[in-house]
Scaffold this motif. Structure first.
Motif, PDB file in Angstrom:
ATOM      1  N   ILE A 123      18.020  20.893  13.172  1.00 33.12           N
ATOM      2  CA  ILE A 123      18.587  19.548  13.345  1.00 33.12           C
ATOM      3  C   ILE A 123      19.359  19.137  12.089  1.00 33.12           C
ATOM      4  O   ILE A 123      20.401  18.482  12.169  1.00 33.12           O
ATOM      5  N   ASP A 124      18.853  19.524  10.939  1.00 32.37           N
ATOM      6  CA  ASP A 124      19.565  19.204   9.703  1.00 32.37           C
ATOM      7  C   ASP A 124      20.968  19.831   9.735  1.00 32.37           C
ATOM      8  O   ASP A 124      21.950  19.188   9.377  1.00 32.37           O
ATOM      9  N   LEU A 176      32.631  17.269  13.264  1.00 34.51           N
ATOM     10  CA  LEU A 176      33.073  16.068  13.982  1.00 34.51           C
ATOM     11  C   LEU A 176      33.347  16.393  15.455  1.00 34.51           C
ATOM     12  O   LEU A 176      32.630  17.182  16.048  1.00 34.51           O
ATOM     13  N   ILE A 177      34.361  15.768  16.011  1.00 34.41           N
ATOM     14  CA  ILE A 177      34.613  15.893  17.452  1.00 34.41           C
ATOM     15  C   ILE A 177      34.850  17.340  17.870  1.00 34.41           C
ATOM     16  O   ILE A 177      34.584  17.731  19.009  1.00 34.41           O
ATOM     17  N   ARG A 178      35.318  18.181  16.939  1.00 31.40           N
ATOM     18  CA  ARG A 178      35.600  19.578  17.261  1.00 31.40           C
ATOM     19  C   ARG A 178      34.357  20.333  17.728  1.00 31.40           C
ATOM     20  O   ARG A 178      34.455  21.346  18.421  1.00 31.40           O
ATOM     21  N   TRP A 207      27.929  17.773  13.152  1.00 26.66           N
ATOM     22  CA  TRP A 207      28.410  16.395  13.286  1.00 26.66           C
ATOM     23  C   TRP A 207      29.272  15.996  12.079  1.00 26.66           C
ATOM     24  O   TRP A 207      30.463  15.718  12.209  1.00 26.66           O
ATOM     25  N   ALA A 208      28.670  15.995  10.885  1.00 29.40           N
ATOM     26  CA  ALA A 208      29.353  15.430   9.720  1.00 29.40           C
ATOM     27  C   ALA A 208      30.639  16.194   9.383  1.00 29.40           C
ATOM     28  O   ALA A 208      31.659  15.586   9.101  1.00 29.40           O
ATOM     29  N   LYS A 209      30.591  17.527   9.441  1.00 25.41           N
ATOM     30  CA  LYS A 209      31.793  18.296   9.098  1.00 25.41           C
ATOM     31  C   LYS A 209      32.625  18.665  10.319  1.00 25.41           C
ATOM     32  O   LYS A 209      33.848  18.562  10.299  1.00 25.41           O
ATOM     33  N   MET A 252      23.225  18.001  12.127  1.00 26.28           N
ATOM     34  CA  MET A 252      23.752  16.753  11.572  1.00 26.28           C
ATOM     35  C   MET A 252      24.802  17.012  10.495  1.00 26.28           C
ATOM     36  O   MET A 252      25.879  16.438  10.497  1.00 26.28           O
ATOM     37  N   ARG A 253      24.454  17.885   9.536  1.00 25.83           N
ATOM     38  CA  ARG A 253      25.317  18.045   8.351  1.00 25.83           C
ATOM     39  C   ARG A 253      26.534  18.925   8.593  1.00 25.83           C
ATOM     40  O   ARG A 253      27.599  18.676   8.027  1.00 25.83           O
TER      41      ARG A 253
END
Lengths: 416, 416
Positions: free
Chosen positions: B51-52, B63-65, B59-61, B55-56
């Motif tokens: 999950i980390d 993103l929508i891609r 999601w964070a890097k 997220m990192r």
């Protein structure tokens, strides 16, 4: 050609921006200009620790007890009440749960249940497709129900609301163009004609001022992964105006919507207020991520965000206007900033998809929507005026060099 | 009194347990004996990093891609196909999505859509309440539909399936008692009488051998946060037998179930196979957590798990039998291990709730279900025979000392 206003002018706006510090609360990779926060918001930095704690403390150590001790079971309500503050609603009027599609189904059914003599759903033909698909689903389960679409079955919703209309489904903001609809006036009209209104706020919540009580709508839904930065697939929400509490039914009558879920009764008895819109067990990790997204709004006013969003998008319009005609770029969104949320959509006859891909390769992330719309969201929480300038300049270069014609930008992925 | 068999005998069983190493894959706090894996499974250690990373990195890097590059969009199918391997189903027959409640609604509607001349849903009156509530919801949307419950509207399902019966909703395992139902025989009977079968596998998947093709059911649903250890509120799943693909409809017709979600068509066209049971955007963090839960099953056989689960629960029965009568403890579950999954439910006229609370205070976590049922799940992936012995011994001490009568154990929480 150098774009005007200059980059220095944009930097000057950043230096005076009272919201500039909010950018630090998000993880934005160096070199990325993120103009797709209207599709999936970036990660608030606080979410990493929050979810880690949820997993290691609440789940791993607290185990089943965390439904009580960590408040899991009531997150639908606590998050709903927090959201209500942002959206001009009251306590107990919003629950956070499920998906937008499902909440559309529930609230349309709820509205229809309150208007037993009426059988028509009126909607905008330009709605995001799932809204129409869910309305079709509702229609399929109700004898004699009909669905009329603006632009297909009538020109204007104003003229389509009649004595058979049970509910009008509106979009507060159009997902393609960013245009804000006058929901308040349409709601007044619908009410005068005896119909109810359900509004989709996916593209308004968190980016323009929303006052559900002032709009006077009956029901509302929205997602939280766009401007509310709740994370991929974060849960949606549903609003039921207090005046309707206890007066509607909806068929997704799962145990979380029961008046006494843990009495394990054999028959359904509807819970209070908006809780009657709950259904099954919610996705805790995704609920918790939303909590971090909402916390970002704790120390800002939506009116300030809206002002900055407008200024950002106005700057983009101004910059793009200076070269749009040279390259066949059209404005799908109105140029007048008072008519739209912080989104600017452009068109290009042949290159829409490829231009977006070429920009992504340069770190400028927007998205493409059929048939030829390039969407750029200007979200005020983390974007800088200099980013807007850079984005416009990249677009100019992609067009001027015809970079977008390269083969690598013309391969269509499954998900666009 | 010392319980027999002795703790040493239990320890000896642990030393010979070929599954003993699996416990290391879970986070189990020192001093906790977790007998509630039938409600919420514990955290697989791998989930924290997974999950980390989601997220990192995603999601964070990303993103929508990441809908493409990290496979987010297709997790409904990739997780469904992985689950299919565990449940004796084929590729494309299972999708992971939404909640059990919602999947009940969809699959019941799907079954009814295939039997237009029939209008009766037959279900077990002892079903988990949400199953009945959702069946009521389905009934409310279909003209003339009826819902008949075993034990309320008839004694035995065998005698209730008639020419008007469209679908029989069964539980593979009863949530209160752990009793396994003969779904195969009932399905054969239902089919002979022209009805379809939908089975709830919440309490069978991951703990007893399941072969959906052999059971020959038409539809199935289940949750993943119990024996599949997907985490709090992890997504549910829905199964549609291949022979029915393309032959049913269901009204939760959201865009993810569309044949071409990104063509943004104005009308719904149902997707292929079990994808027609998809609706809205899924909760990515919760989906990813489930992936870690399922990975635990990669190197074990369900038949081995089942054998150990039976041995664990048989030991518990044997130990409790030695003192049950002295303290008014009854067996709600059958003592015969061949009749149940790895769960043993006990009863106590006055003290059910309080006894469970007293045990929790001692680190032995079970749960309570109305009206007087104490449930103890014996999940073979992480429980030791010595844990079973300790749990029985704690129960003995709680009863002998009348500890459960203390006020602090008699305060009822909202969620029990």
């Amino acid at each position: 050609m150098a774009l005007t206003p200059t980059r220095s002018a944009a930097e000057a706006l950043d230096s005076q921006d009272p919201l500039a510090h909010k950018r630090d609360e998000f993880f934005i990779e160096e070199g990325t200009i993120y103009l797709d926060g209207n599709s999936l918001g970036p990660a608030p930095k606080a979410v990493f620790d929050s979810i880690d704690r949820t997993m290691r403390e609440e789940w791993a150590k607290g185990l089943i007890r965390s439904h009580n001790t960590a408040g899991w079971f009531m997150l639908t309500d606590t998050l709903g009440d927090r959201l209500a503050q942002l959206l001009g609603a009251g306590e107990g009027e919003i629950v956070v749960c499920d998906t937008t599609s499902l909440n559309i189904y529930k609230t349309l059914h709820a509205a229809l249940s309150m208007k037993p003599g009426r059988r028509k759903i009126v909607a905008e033909g330009t709605s995001f497709p799932t809204n129409l698909y869910m309305a079709e689903g509702v229609r399929s389960t109700l004898d004699g129900a009909t669905l009329a679409l603006e632009g297909r079955d009538g020109d204007r919703i104003e003229d389509m609301i009649d004595a058979d209309t049970a509910v009008v489904m509106l979009n507060h903001v159009d997902y393609r163009s960013g245009v804000i609809r006058d929901v308040k006036a349409l709601t007044k009209l619908a009410h005068e004609r005896g119909a109810l209104v359900m509004v989709d706020m996916c593209h308004s919540a968190g980016v323009i001022p929303v006052d559900l009580h002032d709009l006077n709508v009956d029901f509302a839904v929205g997602c939280t992964y766009k401007y509310l930065n709740g994370g991929p697939g974060s849960p949606a929400y549903a609003y039921a105006a207090k005046r309707h509490h206890g007066k509607f039914t909806q068929p997704l009558s799962g145990w979380h919507g029961h008046a006494a879920p843990f009495k394990f009764e054999q028959s359904y008895r509807q819970g209070e207020g908006a809780r009657a819109l709950l259904c099954g067990t919610q996705h805790t990790l995704s609920m918790r991520a939303l909590q971090s997204g909402l916390a970002v709004f704790d120390d800002v006013e939506i009116t300030d965000l809206y002002s900055k969003g407008r200024a950002l998008s106005d700057l983009f319009v101004q910059l793009v206007e200076s070269f749009a005609d040279d390259f066949g770029i059209g404005f799908y969104s109105p140029k007048d900033g008072t008519l739209r949320n912080g989104q600017v959509s452009l068109t290009h006859a042949e290159g829409g998809y490829a231009i977006v891909q070429a920009l992504i390769a340069r770190g400028v992330i927007g998205d493409f929507r059929q048939p030829n719309v390039m969407r750029f969201g200007f979200t005020p929480l983390y974007l800088r005026f200099a980013d807007v300038w850079d984005a416009a300049n990249h677009l100019y270069e992609v067009m001027k060099t015809e970079e977008w014609k390269e083969d690598r930008f013309n391969v269509v992925n499954t998900v666009t």
